[in-house]
Motif scaffolding. Sequence first.
Motif, PDB file in Angstrom:
ATOM      1  N   PHE A  91      43.874  35.000  41.646  1.00  0.00           N
ATOM      2  CA  PHE A  91      43.839  35.675  42.939  1.00  0.00           C
ATOM      3  C   PHE A  91      42.901  36.880  42.898  1.00  0.00           C
ATOM      4  CE2 PHE A  91      45.436  38.873  45.942  1.00  0.00           C
ATOM      5  CZ  PHE A  91      45.335  38.153  47.112  1.00  0.00           C
ATOM      6  N   ARG A 132      39.300  35.766  43.031  1.00  0.00           N
ATOM      7  CA  ARG A 132      38.876  35.356  44.370  1.00  0.00           C
ATOM      8  C   ARG A 132      38.621  36.562  45.269  1.00  0.00           C
ATOM      9  NH1 ARG A 132      43.176  31.570  43.860  1.00  0.00           N
ATOM     10  NH2 ARG A 132      44.407  32.854  45.273  1.00  0.00           N
ATOM     11  N   GLN A 133      39.347  37.661  45.029  1.00  0.00           N
ATOM     12  CA  GLN A 133      39.218  38.843  45.875  1.00  0.00           C
ATOM     13  C   GLN A 133      38.091  39.768  45.435  1.00  0.00           C
ATOM     14  OE1 GLN A 133      40.945  39.234  48.701  1.00  0.00           O
ATOM     15  NE2 GLN A 133      41.816  37.243  48.257  1.00  0.00           N
ATOM     16  N   GLN A 167      54.728  35.456  40.613  1.00  0.00           N
ATOM     17  CA  GLN A 167      53.488  34.794  40.230  1.00  0.00           C
ATOM     18  C   GLN A 167      53.310  34.909  38.725  1.00  0.00           C
ATOM     19  OE1 GLN A 167      50.347  36.676  42.397  1.00  0.00           O
ATOM     20  NE2 GLN A 167      50.670  35.418  44.216  1.00  0.00           N
ATOM     21  N   GLU A 202      48.069  33.011  37.769  1.00  0.00           N
ATOM     22  CA  GLU A 202      47.931  33.013  39.222  1.00  0.00           C
ATOM     23  C   GLU A 202      47.441  34.366  39.725  1.00  0.00           C
ATOM     24  OE1 GLU A 202      51.361  29.812  40.561  1.00  0.00           O
ATOM     25  OE2 GLU A 202      51.928  31.890  40.238  1.00  0.00           O
ATOM     26  N   LYS A 203      47.946  35.459  39.125  1.00  0.00           N
ATOM     27  CA  LYS A 203      47.495  36.790  39.517  1.00  0.00           C
ATOM     28  C   LYS A 203      46.022  36.981  39.185  1.00  0.00           C
ATOM     29  CE  LYS A 203      51.940  39.109  39.106  1.00  0.00           C
ATOM     30  NZ  LYS A 203      52.731  40.109  38.390  1.00  0.00           N
TER      31      LYS A 203
END
Length: 138
Positions: A39, A42-43, A31, A35-36
Amino acid sequence: MTRIGIRTIANMTRIALIGAAAAMALAGCMQTPEEKAAFAARQAAPTPVVMSATKGEEPTESGLSHYKDGYPGFGAPLTAANVQMSDDEAGGVQKQLTALAAQRKAGTISEAEYQRRVAEFRKLAAEHGAETLSEIAN
């Protein structure tokens, strides 16, 4: 070729195919930093909002049932946070919009007047929610 040579070539081909499959599988796990970060965003847990009592008054009890110790009980059915639009009100708004569309189609209303009324309804739709929330908060 000899029997041992054919086995050696077959084994080398098998190992090469397994290595290629593993490399493709691992390449899919890579990734980019963007992208990391997306992510992780979102978490992340949402930011809590703490509402204080307005004007120094004690907060009123909600529509939830409460135990003797003051904690809410969630066994009773929940009620709406605000007065909901009745079927009659919804029908009245629908009749207004239908009449406006019929006037436009029949030509009894000018295009400028039609656009003014449409803008009025859109303004109401955009601002009504914020106004209601500010009324509830105060």
